[in-house]
Design a protein around this motif. Structure first.
Motif, PDB file in Angstrom:
ATOM      1  N   LEU A  61       0.825  -1.212   0.000  1.00 38.19           N
ATOM      2  CA  LEU A  61       0.000   0.000   0.000  1.00 38.19           C
ATOM      3  C   LEU A  61       0.855   1.256   0.000  1.00 38.19           C
ATOM      4  O   LEU A  61       0.530   2.248  -0.665  1.00 38.19           O
ATOM      5  CB  LEU A  61      -0.931  -0.014   1.217  1.00 38.19           C
ATOM      6  N   ALA A  62       1.947   1.225   0.738  1.00 41.04           N
ATOM      7  CA  ALA A  62       2.837   2.391   0.785  1.00 41.04           C
ATOM      8  C   ALA A  62       3.430   2.675  -0.593  1.00 41.04           C
ATOM      9  O   ALA A  62       3.489   3.834  -1.032  1.00 41.04           O
ATOM     10  CB  ALA A  62       3.937   2.160   1.817  1.00 41.04           C
ATOM     11  N   ARG A  63       3.868   1.626  -1.291  1.00 42.78           N
ATOM     12  CA  ARG A  63       4.438   1.816  -2.629  1.00 42.78           C
ATOM     13  C   ARG A  63       3.369   2.267  -3.617  1.00 42.78           C
ATOM     14  O   ARG A  63       3.629   3.116  -4.484  1.00 42.78           O
ATOM     15  CB  ARG A  63       5.089   0.519  -3.115  1.00 42.78           C
ATOM     16  N   LEU A  64       2.151   1.723  -3.474  1.00 44.07           N
ATOM     17  CA  LEU A  64       1.071   2.134  -4.364  1.00 44.07           C
ATOM     18  C   LEU A  64       0.706   3.593  -4.142  1.00 44.07           C
ATOM     19  O   LEU A  64       0.452   4.336  -5.110  1.00 44.07           O
ATOM     20  CB  LEU A  64      -0.155   1.235  -4.131  1.00 44.07           C
ATOM     21  N   ARG A  65       0.708   4.050  -2.898  1.00 43.68           N
ATOM     22  CA  ARG A  65       0.378   5.451  -2.611  1.00 43.68           C
ATOM     23  C   ARG A  65       1.405   6.380  -3.261  1.00 43.68           C
ATOM     24  O   ARG A  65       1.043   7.405  -3.860  1.00 43.68           O
ATOM     25  CB  ARG A  65       0.343   5.669  -1.092  1.00 43.68           C
ATOM     26  N   VAL A  66       2.668   6.016  -3.180  1.00 42.55           N
ATOM     27  CA  VAL A  66       3.716   6.834  -3.814  1.00 42.55           C
ATOM     28  C   VAL A  66       3.500   6.880  -5.323  1.00 42.55           C
ATOM     29  O   VAL A  66       3.607   7.937  -5.956  1.00 42.55           O
ATOM     30  CB  VAL A  66       5.106   6.275  -3.476  1.00 42.55           C
ATOM     31  N   TRP A  67       3.171   5.727  -5.909  1.00 38.18           N
ATOM     32  CA  TRP A  67       2.947   5.685  -7.361  1.00 38.18           C
ATOM     33  C   TRP A  67       1.757   6.556  -7.749  1.00 38.18           C
ATOM     34  O   TRP A  67       1.807   7.278  -8.752  1.00 38.18           O
ATOM     35  CB  TRP A  67       2.717   4.235  -7.780  1.00 38.18           C
ATOM     36  N   LEU A  68       0.670   6.494  -6.995  1.00 38.35           N
ATOM     37  CA  LEU A  68      -0.514   7.290  -7.291  1.00 38.35           C
ATOM     38  C   LEU A  68      -0.201   8.783  -7.230  1.00 38.35           C
ATOM     39  O   LEU A  68      -0.610   9.558  -8.119  1.00 38.35           O
ATOM     40  CB  LEU A  68      -1.638   6.953  -6.307  1.00 38.35           C
ATOM     41  N   GLU A  69       0.508   9.207  -6.197  1.00 37.66           N
ATOM     42  CA  GLU A  69       0.820  10.629  -6.044  1.00 37.66           C
ATOM     43  C   GLU A  69       1.794  11.105  -7.112  1.00 37.66           C
ATOM     44  O   GLU A  69       1.775  12.280  -7.506  1.00 37.66           O
ATOM     45  CB  GLU A  69       1.378  10.873  -4.644  1.00 37.66           C
ATOM     46  N   THR A  70       2.652  10.191  -7.589  1.00 33.86           N
ATOM     47  CA  THR A  70       3.586  10.551  -8.657  1.00 33.86           C
ATOM     48  C   THR A  70       2.875  10.675  -9.996  1.00 33.86           C
ATOM     49  O   THR A  70       3.173  11.576 -10.798  1.00 33.86           O
ATOM     50  CB  THR A  70       4.710   9.504  -8.763  1.00 33.86           C
ATOM     51  N   GLN A  71       1.936   9.783 -10.237  1.00 30.57           N
ATOM     52  CA  GLN A  71       1.241   9.770 -11.523  1.00 30.57           C
ATOM     53  C   GLN A  71       0.148  10.823 -11.624  1.00 30.57           C
ATOM     54  O   GLN A  71      -0.186  11.271 -12.734  1.00 30.57           O
ATOM     55  CB  GLN A  71       0.625   8.381 -11.750  1.00 30.57           C
ATOM     56  N   ALA A  72      -0.431  11.220 -10.503  1.00 31.27           N
ATOM     57  CA  ALA A  72      -1.577  12.127 -10.525  1.00 31.27           C
ATOM     58  C   ALA A  72      -1.319  13.406 -11.329  1.00 31.27           C
ATOM     59  O   ALA A  72      -2.141  13.780 -12.180  1.00 31.27           O
ATOM     60  CB  ALA A  72      -2.018  12.453  -9.097  1.00 31.27           C
ATOM     61  N   PRO A  73      -0.200  14.125 -11.114  1.00 32.68           N
ATOM     62  CA  PRO A  73      -0.001  15.363 -11.884  1.00 32.68           C
ATOM     63  C   PRO A  73       0.331  15.126 -13.353  1.00 32.68           C
ATOM     64  O   PRO A  73       0.266  16.054 -14.167  1.00 32.68           O
ATOM     65  CB  PRO A  73       1.177  16.042 -11.170  1.00 32.68           C
ATOM     66  N   ARG A  74       0.681  13.889 -13.718  1.00 33.72           N
ATOM     67  CA  ARG A  74       1.068  13.599 -15.098  1.00 33.72           C
ATOM     68  C   ARG A  74      -0.129  13.240 -15.977  1.00 33.72           C
ATOM     69  O   ARG A  74       0.010  13.181 -17.203  1.00 33.72           O
ATOM     70  CB  ARG A  74       2.067  12.432 -15.139  1.00 33.72           C
ATOM     71  N   GLN A  75      -1.274  12.969 -15.369  1.00 35.66           N
ATOM     72  CA  GLN A  75      -2.439  12.517 -16.118  1.00 35.66           C
ATOM     73  C   GLN A  75      -3.495  13.609 -16.166  1.00 35.66           C
ATOM     74  O   GLN A  75      -3.673  14.363 -15.216  1.00 35.66           O
ATOM     75  CB  GLN A  75      -3.030  11.253 -15.464  1.00 35.66           C
ATOM     76  N   LEU A  76      -4.203  13.649 -17.287  1.00 40.61           N
ATOM     77  CA  LEU A  76      -5.311  14.581 -17.390  1.00 40.61           C
ATOM     78  C   LEU A  76      -6.414  14.153 -16.422  1.00 40.61           C
ATOM     79  O   LEU A  76      -6.740  12.959 -16.333  1.00 40.61           O
ATOM     80  CB  LEU A  76      -5.854  14.599 -18.820  1.00 40.61           C
ATOM     81  N   PRO A  77      -7.004  15.100 -15.697  1.00 42.62           N
ATOM     82  CA  PRO A  77      -7.985  14.736 -14.659  1.00 42.62           C
ATOM     83  C   PRO A  77      -9.167  13.925 -15.182  1.00 42.62           C
ATOM     84  O   PRO A  77      -9.679  13.062 -14.489  1.00 42.62           O
ATOM     85  CB  PRO A  77      -8.434  16.090 -14.104  1.00 42.62           C
ATOM     86  N   LYS A  78      -9.612  14.207 -16.431  1.00 38.19           N
ATOM     87  CA  LYS A  78     -10.781  13.522 -16.962  1.00 38.19           C
ATOM     88  C   LYS A  78     -10.432  12.295 -17.801  1.00 38.19           C
ATOM     89  O   LYS A  78     -11.320  11.655 -18.355  1.00 38.19           O
ATOM     90  CB  LYS A  78     -11.622  14.489 -17.790  1.00 38.19           C
ATOM     91  N   SER A  79      -9.164  11.973 -17.901  1.00 41.18           N
ATOM     92  CA  SER A  79      -8.770  10.762 -18.613  1.00 41.18           C
ATOM     93  C   SER A  79      -9.088   9.545 -17.763  1.00 41.18           C
ATOM     94  O   SER A  79      -9.235   9.641 -16.535  1.00 41.18           O
ATOM     95  CB  SER A  79      -7.272  10.796 -18.928  1.00 41.18           C
ATOM     96  N   PRO A  80      -9.239   8.351 -18.363  1.00 42.53           N
ATOM     97  CA  PRO A  80      -9.548   7.156 -17.567  1.00 42.53           C
ATOM     98  C   PRO A  80      -8.552   6.901 -16.448  1.00 42.53           C
ATOM     99  O   PRO A  80      -8.948   6.588 -15.321  1.00 42.53           O
ATOM    100  CB  PRO A  80      -9.536   6.034 -18.604  1.00 42.53           C
ATOM    101  N   LEU A  81      -7.260   7.057 -16.733  1.00 38.35           N
ATOM    102  CA  LEU A  81      -6.274   6.831 -15.682  1.00 38.35           C
ATOM    103  C   LEU A  81      -6.333   7.928 -14.632  1.00 38.35           C
ATOM    104  O   LEU A  81      -6.208   7.665 -13.425  1.00 38.35           O
ATOM    105  CB  LEU A  81      -4.866   6.743 -16.286  1.00 38.35           C
ATOM    106  N   GLY A  82      -6.553   9.161 -15.074  1.00 39.60           N
ATOM    107  CA  GLY A  82      -6.679  10.251 -14.116  1.00 39.60           C
ATOM    108  C   GLY A  82      -7.860  10.051 -13.187  1.00 39.60           C
ATOM    109  O   GLY A  82      -7.772  10.285 -11.975  1.00 39.60           O
ATOM    110  N   GLN A  83      -8.967   9.585 -13.722  1.00 38.94           N
ATOM    111  CA  GLN A  83     -10.142   9.331 -12.891  1.00 38.94           C
ATOM    112  C   GLN A  83      -9.920   8.140 -11.961  1.00 38.94           C
ATOM    113  O   GLN A  83     -10.385   8.145 -10.816  1.00 38.94           O
ATOM    114  CB  GLN A  83     -11.358   9.084 -13.786  1.00 38.94           C
ATOM    115  N   ALA A  84      -9.218   7.128 -12.450  1.00 41.60           N
ATOM    116  CA  ALA A  84      -8.926   5.970 -11.602  1.00 41.60           C
ATOM    117  C   ALA A  84      -8.026   6.367 -10.429  1.00 41.60           C
ATOM    118  O   ALA A  84      -8.246   5.946  -9.287  1.00 41.60           O
ATOM    119  CB  ALA A  84      -8.262   4.873 -12.428  1.00 41.60           C
ATOM    120  N   ILE A  85      -7.026   7.191 -10.696  1.00 41.14           N
ATOM    121  CA  ILE A  85      -6.131   7.649  -9.631  1.00 41.14           C
ATOM    122  C   ILE A  85      -6.894   8.511  -8.627  1.00 41.14           C
ATOM    123  O   ILE A  85      -6.730   8.360  -7.411  1.00 41.14           O
ATOM    124  CB  ILE A  85      -4.946   8.434 -10.250  1.00 41.14           C
ATOM    125  N   SER A  86      -7.725   9.416  -9.149  1.00 39.52           N
ATOM    126  CA  SER A  86      -8.507  10.270  -8.260  1.00 39.52           C
ATOM    127  C   SER A  86      -9.433   9.446  -7.375  1.00 39.52           C
ATOM    128  O   SER A  86      -9.571   9.707  -6.177  1.00 39.52           O
ATOM    129  CB  SER A  86      -9.312  11.270  -9.096  1.00 39.52           C
TER     130      SER A  86
END
Length: 495
Positions: free
Chosen positions: A358-383
């Motif tokens: 979970l700790a590694r996944l949280r780091v990955w999510l926070e790293t990827q969040a600014p790189r993805q468009l908010p309304k893209s499928p991956l951006g919505q999944a991360i959000s």
């Protein structure tokens, strides 16, 4: 021109890029759904875990599990009847010497053939003996047969068959009426509908008590699905809700509730004022029983996993999130293999292995969040994952909490199958009756109880059973007492 000069076309370009990405993702999902291979659908966690396991060991374990399942089913097999085949008279001589002095050799050669014996309906004519005294003033009449409904022409086993056919087998009542006509019973769909609702009315105390038992549990799963309700020349949208729990003995209690809306009224009516954990998706309708006080909300990793899988078409990096989630399920598989589920050892296993994932996944999510468009499928999944993070990670500290809400989704599949067959319910009261009977049948099936045998027995018992001990007639308790009590016990099924 200054560097920080406002450029409307750049903002418009970013907005168009986001919309294009969203449309491409929707098109890829639609193409995969319509034209894609079945293997492109979201694979189950069990399938993913089997890919990583040693194939030989996995096959051996699977074979053992099948043998155990077959052995467990032997006790529930159809009744056996021996048919003896004698050697024909013209062949009763030795093929070697011609002697006719032959003797039986052992028990004979045995083979098994399963045959279907057509089910049949029986018209029972009950004749009550009437005795008159010679004095001419007294008459004694034998007691009448037990009936579910006064002056009813249909017995408890008949009503049980009607309920099980619709709730367990998803058979529309007009088809059941046709089958009964072929069996020699004059029947119409309207009569079957009346019988179905009569059974629901008789069993209402049981279905209500079942929901109360679920509401008092520490951990409850919940979900809902739409169900159409007939209206004048059209249908309206209602909802079938499921609430379920697992008791200390590992038995499942499954309840249902019908409502004409998806608002928070139903969760509040069922779970309001209770405490514990509630395993649900992110739907805000459950906030009424979780915020600000009430049950602790537990998230569903299966929902998160589906969102990242849907993002794979336009963002291959979503595979990393899927691998992290698979690691969480691998820990649960290890706990099942070690037979430590819902024990302190299970909690320790989660804290040692799941928490770092979970700790590694949280780091990955926070790293990827600014790189993805908010309304893209991956951006919505991360959000979605970040917003639900607290609820999604509660399972680490409590071994009784599951990773997902798949149990409640599975409890609604039977209703989804029925929805395809009989399409809608006639009115709101019909939906409520269907929910009550669904609950008893589903709890029977979840605990290995034959719903036809159970309903045929309790349809008579529930009317005279003390209300303070109504829990004795719930499916899991009924089976336990049926097994433990002697044959002449009052809790044994009626002959």
């Amino acid at each position: 021109m200054p560097q920080n000069h406002f450029c409307p076309w750049r903002e418009e370009a970013e907005e168009l890029k986001e919309r294009l990405t969203s449309l491409e993702a929707k098109m890829a999902t639609l193409e995969r759904h319509v034209f894609g291979k079945r293997t492109e659908k979201l694979p189950t966690v069990a399938t993913e875990l089997r890919k990583d396991a040693d194939s030989t060991a996995a096959r051996a374990e699977a074979a053992k599990e099948k043998r155990r399942e077959r052995a467990a089913r032997k006790a529930e097999e159809a009744p056996a009847r021996e048919l003896h085949h004698a050697v024909p008279a013209e062949e009763r001589h030795c093929p070697a010497c011609g002697s006719e002095d032959l003797k039986p050799l052992g028990q004979g050669r045995t083979s098994v053939v399963y045959e279907y014996m057509p089910a049949r309906f029986e018209k029972q004519v009950h004749v009550q003996e009437v005795l008159a005294c010679a004095c001419g003033r007294g008459v004694v009449t034998a007691p009448p047969p037990a009936r579910v409904v006064d002056r009813g022409e249909y017995g408890p086993a008949f009503l049980s068959h009607v309920v099980t056919s619709k709730c367990a087998d998803a058979m529309p009542l007009h088809r059941l009426a046709q089958r009964m006509e072929r069996g020699g019973v004059p029947m119409s769909r309207s009569t079957l509908t009346d019988l179905f609702h009569q059974a629901a009315s008789v069993l209402l105390p049981l279905s209500q008590h079942l929901l109360q038992c679920i509401a008092s549990a520490d951990v409850v799963w919940a979900d809902e699905t739409p169900l159409r309700v007939l209206d004048v020349k059209k249908t309206r949208l209602g909802y079938l809700w499921t609430f379920l729990t697992q008791n200390e003995a590992g038995q499942w209690l499954i309840g249902y509730r019908f409502s004409m809306g998806r608002a928070s009224k139903t969760p509040r009516e069922v779970l309001g004022g209770t405490t514990g954990a509630l395993v649900v998706d992110a739907y805000t309708g459950y906030n009424a029983v979780t915020l600000p006080t009430g049950r602790v909300r537990v998230g569903c990793w299966a929902h998160v996993r589906r969102r990242f899988f849907d993002a794979l078409a336009t963002a291959p990096e979503a595979r990393e999130a899927l691998d992290f989630i698979l690691e969480l399920y691998r820990v649960e598989s290890q706990a099942r293999g070690a037979k430590v589920v819902r024990t302190a050892a299970h909690r320790e296993l989660r804290q040692q292995h799941s928490a770092p994932v979970l700790a590694r996944l949280r780091v990955w999510l926070e790293t990827q969040a600014p790189r993805q468009l908010p309304k893209s499928p991956l951006g919505q999944a991360i959000s979605y994952a970040l917003k639900q993070w607290v609820a999604l990670t509660r399972f680490v500290e409590n071994e009784r909490l599951p990773l997902d809400n798949n149990r409640s989704e599975a409890a609604l599949r039977k209703a989804a199958l029925g929805r395809k067959n009989f399409l809608f319910v006639g009115h709101e009261a019909a939906g409520e009756n269907l929910a009550g009977l669904y609950a008893l049948v589903a709890t029977c099936e979840a605990n290995g109880v034959n719903p036809e045998a159970y309903l045929a027995d309790v349809l008579l018992r529930v009317q005279t059973h003390p209300h303070s001990r109504i829990g004795e007639l719930l499916p899991h308790e009924w089976m336990r007492r049926r097994t433990a009590d002697p044959p002449d016990s009052p809790l044994q099924p009626s002959p």
